[in-house]
Scaffold this motif. Sequence first.
Motif, mmCIF file in Angstrom:
data_model
loop_
_atom_site.group_PDB
_atom_site.id
_atom_site.type_symbol
_atom_site.label_atom_id
_atom_site.label_comp_id
_atom_site.label_asym_id
_atom_site.label_seq_id
_atom_site.Cartn_x
_atom_site.Cartn_y
_atom_site.Cartn_z
ATOM 1 N N GLY A 112 0.696 -1.211 -0.139
ATOM 2 C CA GLY A 112 -0.364 0.262 -0.164
ATOM 3 C C GLY A 112 0.339 1.145 0.404
ATOM 4 O O GLY A 112 2.248 1.068 0.338
ATOM 5 N N GLY A 140 1.003 0.937 -3.258
ATOM 6 C CA GLY A 140 -0.542 0.398 -3.984
ATOM 7 C C GLY A 140 -0.930 0.351 -4.694
ATOM 8 O O GLY A 140 -1.689 0.794 -5.221
ATOM 9 N N TYR A 141 0.131 1.305 -6.057
ATOM 10 C CA TYR A 141 0.228 1.031 -7.564
ATOM 11 C C TYR A 141 0.702 0.326 -8.344
ATOM 12 O O TYR A 141 1.678 0.222 -9.147
ATOM 13 C CB TYR A 141 0.726 2.268 -7.744
ATOM 14 N N THR A 164 -4.268 0.260 1.283
ATOM 15 C CA THR A 164 -4.785 0.354 -0.025
ATOM 16 C C THR A 164 -5.697 1.485 0.255
ATOM 17 O O THR A 164 -6.543 1.945 -0.819
ATOM 18 C CB THR A 164 -4.902 -0.033 -1.070
ATOM 19 N N GLN A 169 -8.587 -2.455 0.588
ATOM 20 C CA GLN A 169 -8.197 -3.040 0.920
ATOM 21 C C GLN A 169 -8.532 -4.936 1.674
ATOM 22 O O GLN A 169 -8.370 -5.561 1.875
ATOM 23 C CB GLN A 169 -7.517 -2.324 2.389
#
Length: 241
Positions: A112, A140-141, A164, A169
């Motif tokens: 995240g 988180g990307y 996230t 999440q």
Amino acid sequence: MNKPFSSIDILGIPFANATRNQFLDQLQGRIEHHQNTFVVTANPEIVMYARKDPAYRKLILTADFISPDGIGIVKASQTLKTPLPERVTGYDIFTHLLNWANQNKKSVYFVGAKPQVIKQLKLKLAQDFPNLQLTGAHDGYFKSDTEIVNVIEKQQPDIVFVATGFPNQEKFIAHNRHLTKGLWMGVGGSFDVFVGAVKRAPKWWQVHHLEWFYRLITDPRRLKRQLIIPQFMWKIHQLKK
């Protein structure tokens, strides 16, 4: 290991009826016994989102424990005459488990936040938590979680922290929790606060249950999200009648 505690229903969401210490003792015991555990830390915003999204509500009801992250949840329980003992924040659980994992040489995976935050997180962990076994950390990307999931399945960490934000999440955890016998927990913006990228409200604001207001005045963009709180309390007062 302590016996599981009872729950208090707030708009259809069962919150753990436990003090912070009781909650943490339960989680630590389950980690030690290699019990698969899904923890949701829920505030009024999450409760209200679950009311309008049945699929998300169904998903978080599969969690083993739901903690009262926001003071609004505690106030609601008092209004409904079924008071929860205290607020149990996601950030407090996160930092406590980190310290405990370091002391007991447990393994942890982090997913995240932004790439720069993850970079800072790794540096801080190496410096302040030398005994913690870092099995991996990913921002988180990502378009595909295949790489992340493969590492988690191979390394079998004792704890997986997912930051996230809701509902992503919780969806990630519900879909993948079967891969380990450890604890999985959504922690929102905890990584950002932990490394200092976002400042947590000073102690005075926390003690007086005004952390939400501090976040609002330091980040006015949160106004739309904060408007959920009066809607939530209105629903609670309707139930009281």
